[in-house]
Design a protein around this motif. Structure first.
Motif, mmCIF file in Angstrom:
data_model
loop_
_atom_site.group_PDB
_atom_site.id
_atom_site.type_symbol
_atom_site.label_atom_id
_atom_site.label_comp_id
_atom_site.label_asym_id
_atom_site.label_seq_id
_atom_site.Cartn_x
_atom_site.Cartn_y
_atom_site.Cartn_z
ATOM 1 N N CYS A 30 0.854 -1.188 0.000
ATOM 2 C CA CYS A 30 0.000 0.000 0.000
ATOM 3 C C CYS A 30 0.886 1.232 0.000
ATOM 4 O O CYS A 30 1.977 1.230 0.575
ATOM 5 C CB CYS A 30 -0.909 0.028 1.227
ATOM 6 S SG CYS A 30 -2.176 -1.255 1.255
ATOM 7 N N SER A 31 0.422 2.287 -0.628
ATOM 8 C CA SER A 31 1.123 3.566 -0.624
ATOM 9 C C SER A 31 0.101 4.670 -0.381
ATOM 10 O O SER A 31 -1.078 4.509 -0.668
ATOM 11 C CB SER A 31 1.853 3.791 -1.948
ATOM 12 O OG SER A 31 0.918 3.845 -3.010
ATOM 13 N N ALA A 32 0.575 5.782 0.168
ATOM 14 C CA ALA A 32 -0.316 6.903 0.485
ATOM 15 C C ALA A 32 0.186 8.172 -0.178
ATOM 16 O O ALA A 32 1.380 8.361 -0.360
ATOM 17 C CB ALA A 32 -0.405 7.100 1.992
ATOM 18 N N LEU A 62 -1.325 -9.499 -5.114
ATOM 19 C CA LEU A 62 -1.498 -10.662 -5.976
ATOM 20 C C LEU A 62 -2.772 -11.380 -5.562
ATOM 21 O O LEU A 62 -3.582 -11.772 -6.385
ATOM 22 C CB LEU A 62 -0.294 -11.589 -5.867
ATOM 23 C CG LEU A 62 1.041 -10.987 -6.279
ATOM 24 C CD1 LEU A 62 2.166 -11.981 -6.035
ATOM 25 C CD2 LEU A 62 1.012 -10.527 -7.724
ATOM 26 N N PHE A 63 -2.918 -11.541 -4.261
ATOM 27 C CA PHE A 63 -4.136 -12.118 -3.696
ATOM 28 C C PHE A 63 -4.208 -11.694 -2.237
ATOM 29 O O PHE A 63 -3.323 -12.017 -1.459
ATOM 30 C CB PHE A 63 -4.111 -13.651 -3.780
ATOM 31 C CG PHE A 63 -5.299 -14.283 -3.099
ATOM 32 C CD1 PHE A 63 -6.540 -14.277 -3.716
ATOM 33 C CD2 PHE A 63 -5.182 -14.838 -1.843
ATOM 34 C CE1 PHE A 63 -7.643 -14.837 -3.082
ATOM 35 C CE2 PHE A 63 -6.277 -15.397 -1.209
ATOM 36 C CZ PHE A 63 -7.511 -15.400 -1.827
ATOM 37 N N PHE A 124 -7.273 -9.409 -6.258
ATOM 38 C CA PHE A 124 -6.676 -10.530 -6.969
ATOM 39 C C PHE A 124 -5.979 -9.966 -8.196
ATOM 40 O O PHE A 124 -6.627 -9.551 -9.163
ATOM 41 C CB PHE A 124 -7.754 -11.549 -7.366
ATOM 42 C CG PHE A 124 -7.213 -12.741 -8.093
ATOM 43 C CD1 PHE A 124 -6.403 -13.664 -7.429
ATOM 44 C CD2 PHE A 124 -7.484 -12.927 -9.426
ATOM 45 C CE1 PHE A 124 -5.893 -14.765 -8.103
ATOM 46 C CE2 PHE A 124 -6.978 -14.032 -10.116
ATOM 47 C CZ PHE A 124 -6.177 -14.953 -9.443
ATOM 48 N N PHE A 125 -4.643 -9.880 -8.148
ATOM 49 C CA PHE A 125 -3.855 -9.249 -9.187
ATOM 50 C C PHE A 125 -4.445 -7.890 -9.558
ATOM 51 O O PHE A 125 -4.627 -7.562 -10.728
ATOM 52 C CB PHE A 125 -3.755 -10.136 -10.439
ATOM 53 C CG PHE A 125 -2.864 -11.322 -10.267
ATOM 54 C CD1 PHE A 125 -1.493 -11.193 -10.424
ATOM 55 C CD2 PHE A 125 -3.399 -12.545 -9.932
ATOM 56 C CE1 PHE A 125 -0.669 -12.293 -10.249
ATOM 57 C CE2 PHE A 125 -2.577 -13.645 -9.762
ATOM 58 C CZ PHE A 125 -1.212 -13.524 -9.913
ATOM 59 N N SER A 126 -4.760 -7.111 -8.535
ATOM 60 C CA SER A 126 -5.401 -5.824 -8.786
ATOM 61 C C SER A 126 -5.037 -4.827 -7.692
ATOM 62 O O SER A 126 -4.376 -5.160 -6.719
ATOM 63 C CB SER A 126 -6.923 -5.987 -8.855
ATOM 64 O OG SER A 126 -7.428 -6.454 -7.623
#
Length: 161
Positions: A30-32, A62-63, A124-126
């Motif tokens: 995660c980034s902010a 990835l999952f 999932f890959f998103s």
């Protein structure tokens, strides 16, 4: 008489603290990101209520199932009254809130403050971008000298996931 007030809040991003948010899965990051808050010109009588600016937290996995939480540090002053300092030695009180009625102080969930959570998402890959609103208020009635006022200590954004 009008006074020019600029609040330069450097919101520093700290991440990879997987303790408070709910997280399970593989390959989660995660980034902010956020921007500075500028109150503009302050006339010492009227309160300035700024509409929301956002802290954006984007998580990729990835999952995973993710539910990030965002905390803000005090910066300068206290959670009850964050402060900005001017070059003339005067101090202006202001605060940051989680709601548009300016009643819930944005903090870390302690000392009468609230924090924000994003809501659970399955990835999932998103990726998914969460928007956490920040409302800023500079109360009227503070008799200060004209000048530029800034926070001497940055407010830190910590993302738990």
């Amino acid at each position: 008489m009008s006074r020019k007030v600029a609040l330069l809040v450097v919101l520093v991003y700290l991440c990879s603290v997987p303790t408070l948010g709910l997280c399970s899965g593989i390959g989660l990051t995660c980034s902010a990101s956020t921007s500075n808050i500028n109150f503009g010109t302050y006339n010492t009588i009227d309160t300035i209520n700024l509409p929301a600016s956002n802290i954006t937290v984007t998580c990729f996995a990835l999952f995973a199932t993710v539910d990030p939480a965002v905390h803000l540090s005090v910066g300068s002053g206290t959670y009850a009254a964050r402060t900005m300092s001017g070059s003339t030695g005067y101090i202006l009180d202001y605060n940051l809130y989680t709601n548009s009625s300016y009643t819930d102080i944005f903090g870390n969930g302690t000392s009468g403050t609230g924090d924000e959570t994003g809501g659970s998402q399955n990835l999932f890959f998103s990726s998914y971008a969460y928007e956490f609103p920040v409302y800023a208020q500079l109360p009227g009635g503070q008799n200060v000298a004209p000048g530029t006022y800034t926070t001497p200590q940055a407010i830190t954004v910590t993302v738990y996931y």
